[in-house]
Motif scaffolding. Structure first.
Motif, PDB file in Angstrom:
ATOM      1  N   SER A 355       2.558 -41.047   6.614  1.00  0.00           N
ATOM      2  CA  SER A 355       2.116 -41.399   5.277  1.00  0.00           C
ATOM      3  C   SER A 355       2.253 -40.621   3.947  1.00  0.00           C
ATOM      4  N   GLY A 356       2.858 -39.597   4.231  1.00  0.00           N
ATOM      5  CA  GLY A 356       3.329 -38.459   3.607  1.00  0.00           C
ATOM      6  C   GLY A 356       2.984 -36.583   3.557  1.00  0.00           C
ATOM      7  N   VAL A 357       3.250 -36.332   2.179  1.00  0.00           N
ATOM      8  CA  VAL A 357       2.403 -34.442   2.684  1.00  0.00           C
ATOM      9  C   VAL A 357       1.706 -34.605   1.911  1.00  0.00           C
ATOM     10  N   ILE A 358       0.534 -33.480   1.316  1.00  0.00           N
ATOM     11  CA  ILE A 358       0.270 -32.919   0.794  1.00  0.00           C
ATOM     12  C   ILE A 358      -0.115 -31.288   0.806  1.00  0.00           C
ATOM     13  N   THR A 359       0.535 -30.488   0.160  1.00  0.00           N
ATOM     14  CA  THR A 359       0.948 -29.514   0.078  1.00  0.00           C
ATOM     15  C   THR A 359      -0.037 -28.562  -0.892  1.00  0.00           C
ATOM     16  N   ALA A 360      -0.486 -27.211  -0.729  1.00  0.00           N
ATOM     17  CA  ALA A 360      -1.831 -26.159  -1.601  1.00  0.00           C
ATOM     18  C   ALA A 360      -0.830 -26.190  -3.528  1.00  0.00           C
ATOM     19  N   GLY A 361       0.483 -27.360  -3.433  1.00  0.00           N
ATOM     20  CA  GLY A 361       0.310 -26.911  -4.250  1.00  0.00           C
ATOM     21  C   GLY A 361      -0.048 -28.228  -5.068  1.00  0.00           C
ATOM     22  N   ASP A 362       0.088 -29.026  -4.528  1.00  0.00           N
ATOM     23  CA  ASP A 362      -0.517 -30.848  -4.799  1.00  0.00           C
ATOM     24  C   ASP A 362      -2.000 -30.286  -5.305  1.00  0.00           C
ATOM     25  N   VAL A 363      -2.941 -29.733  -4.487  1.00  0.00           N
ATOM     26  CA  VAL A 363      -4.016 -29.805  -4.796  1.00  0.00           C
ATOM     27  C   VAL A 363      -4.508 -28.223  -6.008  1.00  0.00           C
ATOM     28  N   ALA A 364      -3.413 -27.469  -6.545  1.00  0.00           N
ATOM     29  CA  ALA A 364      -3.711 -27.170  -7.908  1.00  0.00           C
ATOM     30  C   ALA A 364      -2.899 -27.688  -9.265  1.00  0.00           C
ATOM     31  N   ARG A 365      -2.035 -28.543  -8.902  1.00  0.00           N
ATOM     32  CA  ARG A 365      -1.631 -29.442  -9.989  1.00  0.00           C
ATOM     33  C   ARG A 365      -2.560 -30.161 -10.580  1.00  0.00           C
TER      34      ARG A 365
END
Length: 387
Positions: A355-365
């Motif tokens: 479906s997609g991807v998630i990164t540590a940067g996405d969490v921080a944002r």
């Protein structure tokens, strides 16, 4: 905590040990065989002390495992997934994936571990008393008595009111029950844990410098661990407050930049890898199902002459099913593992389809947006990378 050796499963829960357990087992066996057992039961041959010491150390490890299993089984009763149980230098860790639905559940999950240790202490004490009454050798009585004292110590120590100890979780649950504010309760328990860790460090240093007992270094080590873990849990409590209601699907980037199993390495590098500033990519089959991942480093290990004929499906790395997230997973549950992971990213899939991807940067944002009173909006340009 990463397991060095997997011991198997109990009730479907993966159980393993960290390499540091070997250190504590060696020290424990040596201390039992050379100090504790001879001091409580003189006159036995050295081989007898060492043999009993090994057995006692294994039983002690089993008692630690029982403590953690108690946490895990009660957690599962409340619908919380248990990722694994790992024994390590300072005890054990039951890795829980989620939270209890109410304060009572939190309280029971926390308190059951120390209760099992205290119950174990009672069993070993009764065994020592029975062995003495029946005329068993003093070596057996000493071994059972030591197990009773150690299990009682573990049970009482874990009830001290400060996270990450079980007593800190009991305190947090009680405060949550009283006030209805879970986040505030956890912050208070975290501050208590930092204070408790500082006290242990102080006592340990006093023991080293004023009593000249190097055993105080264990208190220093334990205090340092408690302070660090308490601060980490306070940070997690802040994350839970900031990310309340946010799902992984709200933050993930979709569609993800990916490769396909049938692509040759050279074609993938020219058509995909050169166009995006990422180092890690998911790999899909022709049906769009997630099959693995490739990194630029992994592709670089393939000889140049083979890159025109080798396909991504031949060189991809497998993906641990436990690392694949569902779009409906609360972001606060996914964040800790994501932030601590080696690659700091995770695929998001439904029924095996990416479906997609998630990164540590996405969490921080997402956290930073929360402090601004806003929530993230899903991006429509693909990204999958590790910093």
């Amino acid at each position: 905590m990463r397991q060095t050796v997997r011991l198997g499963r109990f009730a479907g829960i993966p159980i393993g040990v960290h390499w540091s357990v070997l250190v504590i087992m060696l020290l424990l066996v040596q201390g039992l065989a050379m100090v504790v057992l001879p001091g409580g039961s003189a006159g036995y041959p050295a081989a007898g002390y060492w043999s009993v010491a090994v057995i006692v150390a294994v039983v002690f490890l089993a008692a630690l495992l029982a403590h953690e299993l108690a946490h895990a089984l009660v957690a599962r009763h409340y619908g919380i997934r248990v990722r694994a149980i790992t024994l390590w230098l300072l005890g054990g860790v039951a890795e829980l994936d989620g939270e209890a639905p109410h304060a009572r559940g939190d309280l029971l999950i926390a308190v059951v571990g120390p209760l099992v240790s205290l119950a174990g202490a009672g069993v070993f004490a009764a065994g020592a008393a029975a062995a003495h009454a029946w005329g068993a050798g003093s070596l057996i009585v000493t071994a059972l008595s030591w197990l009773a004292v150690v299990n009682a110590t573990i049970g009482v120590f874990n009830l001290l009111p400060g996270t990450p100890l079980d007593g800190g979780r009991v305190l947090a649950a009680a405060l949550w029950w009283r006030s209805g504010d879970r986040a505030a309760a956890r912050r208070t328990a975290g501050r208590a844990g930092v204070l408790l860790g500082g006290l242990l460090i102080g006592f340990g240093l006093l023991e080293v410098f004023f009593i000249a007992n190097v055993g105080g270094l264990w208190l220093v080590l334990l205090g340092w661990f408690l302070r660090s873990a308490a601060r980490a849990e306070a940070t997690e409590a802040g994350l839970r407050t900031a990310l309340a209601g946010v799902r992984t699907g709200d933050v993930m980037t979709t569609p993800a930049v990916c490769g396909y199993t049938h692509q040759t390495i050279n074609n993938f590098v020219i058509d995909v890898a050169c166009r995006y500033p990422y180092r890690i990519f998911p790999v899909l089959d022709l049906d769009g199902r997630l099959t693995g991942l490739v990194s630029l480093t992994r592709l670089g290990r393939v000889p140049v002459g083979d890159r025109d004929r080798r396909r991504l499906g031949d060189v991809q790395a497998p993906i641990d099913p436990g690392s694949v997230l569902d779009p409906g997973t609360p972001l606060v549950d996914a964040a800790p593992a994501l932030l601590a992971g080696d690659h700091r990213w995770a695929p998001v899939a439904v029924d095996g389809r990416l479906s997609g991807v998630i990164t540590a940067g996405d969490v921080a944002r997402a956290v930073e947006l929360a402090t601004l009173g806003s929530t993230p909006r899903r991006s429509d340009h693909g990204v999958i990378a590790s910093p």
